[in-house]
Design a protein around this motif. Structure first.
Motif, PDB file in Angstrom:
ATOM      1  N   PRO A   1     -50.441  -6.056 -25.347  1.00 27.57           N
ATOM      2  CA  PRO A   1     -49.528  -7.167 -25.617  1.00 27.57           C
ATOM      3  C   PRO A   1     -50.025  -8.031 -26.776  1.00 27.57           C
ATOM      4  CG  PRO A   1     -49.958  -6.991 -23.270  1.00 27.57           C
ATOM      5  CD  PRO A   1     -50.904  -6.061 -23.967  1.00 27.57           C
ATOM      6  N   LEU A   2     -49.089  -8.540 -27.562  1.00 25.49           N
ATOM      7  CA  LEU A   2     -49.421  -9.381 -28.707  1.00 25.49           C
ATOM      8  C   LEU A   2     -49.416 -10.863 -28.343  1.00 25.49           C
ATOM      9  CD1 LEU A   2     -47.279  -7.491 -31.360  1.00 25.49           C
ATOM     10  CD2 LEU A   2     -49.727  -7.251 -30.909  1.00 25.49           C
ATOM     11  N   VAL A   3     -49.193 -11.156 -27.079  1.00 20.12           N
ATOM     12  CA  VAL A   3     -49.250 -12.522 -26.558  1.00 20.12           C
ATOM     13  C   VAL A   3     -50.241 -12.542 -25.408  1.00 20.12           C
ATOM     14  CG1 VAL A   3     -46.923 -13.187 -27.253  1.00 20.12           C
ATOM     15  CG2 VAL A   3     -47.267 -12.079 -25.051  1.00 20.12           C
ATOM     16  N   ASN A   4     -50.642 -13.723 -25.005  1.00 21.20           N
ATOM     17  CA  ASN A   4     -51.649 -13.856 -23.956  1.00 21.20           C
ATOM     18  C   ASN A   4     -51.005 -13.722 -22.578  1.00 21.20           C
ATOM     19  OD1 ASN A   4     -54.103 -14.279 -22.745  1.00 21.20           O
ATOM     20  ND2 ASN A   4     -54.030 -16.504 -22.946  1.00 21.20           N
ATOM     21  N   MET A   5     -50.586 -12.507 -22.249  1.00 21.46           N
ATOM     22  CA  MET A   5     -49.986 -12.206 -20.944  1.00 21.46           C
ATOM     23  C   MET A   5     -50.532 -10.857 -20.496  1.00 21.46           C
ATOM     24  SD  MET A   5     -46.017 -13.320 -21.660  1.00 21.46           S
ATOM     25  CE  MET A   5     -45.442 -13.216 -19.979  1.00 21.46           C
TER      26      MET A   5
ATOM     27  N   ALA B   1     -39.815 -13.771 -29.130  1.00 21.90           N
ATOM     28  CA  ALA B   1     -39.576 -15.207 -29.270  1.00 21.90           C
ATOM     29  C   ALA B   1     -40.635 -15.882 -30.134  1.00 21.90           C
ATOM     30  CB  ALA B   1     -39.530 -15.866 -27.893  1.00 21.90           C
ATOM     31  N   GLU B   2     -41.874 -15.418 -30.029  1.00 22.14           N
ATOM     32  CA  GLU B   2     -42.966 -16.010 -30.808  1.00 22.14           C
ATOM     33  C   GLU B   2     -43.110 -15.387 -32.197  1.00 22.14           C
ATOM     34  OE1 GLU B   2     -46.624 -16.220 -28.632  1.00 22.14           O
ATOM     35  OE2 GLU B   2     -45.704 -17.325 -26.968  1.00 22.14           O
ATOM     36  N   GLY B   3     -42.243 -14.456 -32.532  1.00 19.34           N
ATOM     37  CA  GLY B   3     -42.278 -13.862 -33.868  1.00 19.34           C
ATOM     38  C   GLY B   3     -43.353 -12.807 -34.048  1.00 19.34           C
ATOM     39  N   LYS B   4     -43.926 -12.317 -32.959  1.00 25.54           N
ATOM     40  CA  LYS B   4     -44.960 -11.275 -33.040  1.00 25.54           C
ATOM     41  C   LYS B   4     -44.335  -9.905 -33.287  1.00 25.54           C
ATOM     42  CE  LYS B   4     -48.089 -14.239 -31.507  1.00 25.54           C
ATOM     43  NZ  LYS B   4     -49.187 -14.760 -32.248  1.00 25.54           N
ATOM     44  N   ILE B   5     -43.078  -9.738 -32.856  1.00 23.72           N
ATOM     45  CA  ILE B   5     -42.312  -8.517 -33.062  1.00 23.72           C
ATOM     46  C   ILE B   5     -41.083  -8.915 -33.869  1.00 23.72           C
ATOM     47  CG2 ILE B   5     -41.021  -6.656 -31.942  1.00 23.72           C
ATOM     48  CD1 ILE B   5     -43.929  -6.498 -31.227  1.00 23.72           C
ATOM     49  N   THR B   6     -40.845  -8.244 -34.964  1.00 22.20           N
ATOM     50  CA  THR B   6     -39.709  -8.604 -35.810  1.00 22.20           C
ATOM     51  C   THR B   6     -38.822  -7.396 -36.063  1.00 22.20           C
ATOM     52  OG1 THR B   6     -40.978  -8.169 -37.829  1.00 22.20           O
ATOM     53  CG2 THR B   6     -40.989 -10.437 -36.995  1.00 22.20           C
TER      54      THR B   6
END
Length: 75
Positions: free
Chosen positions: A39-43, A59-64
């Motif tokens: 994951p590219l977020v802290n989850m 939502a956080e712009g990590k995947i576009t």
């Protein structure tokens, strides 16, 4: 902690409110996470649903989404 509705709204905003693109991008990322992508977020995958992780990444712009590549022509 953000509510699910807020996260979805943020993700849609990043994709020009195109629900079709969001659903396709979400599905593709869920497949990647299910296959073992980090994951590219802290989850943590063991504590959160893959769909929630993927939605937060978008939502956080990590995947576009940059657009669709044209199909090659038979010239």
């Amino acid at each position: 902690m953000m509510r699910t509705e807020e996260i979805v709204a943020m993700a849609l905003e990043r994709l020009d409110n195109d629900r079709y693109v969001l659903s396709n991008l979400l599905f593709a990322r869920i497949k990647e996470l299910g296959a073992g992508a980090t994951p590219l977020v802290n989850m943590e995958v063991s504590k959160h649903k893959l769909a929630d992780i993927a939605m937060r990444e978008i939502a956080e712009g990590k995947i576009t989404f940059d657009g669709v590549e044209p199909l090659p022509t038979n010239a």
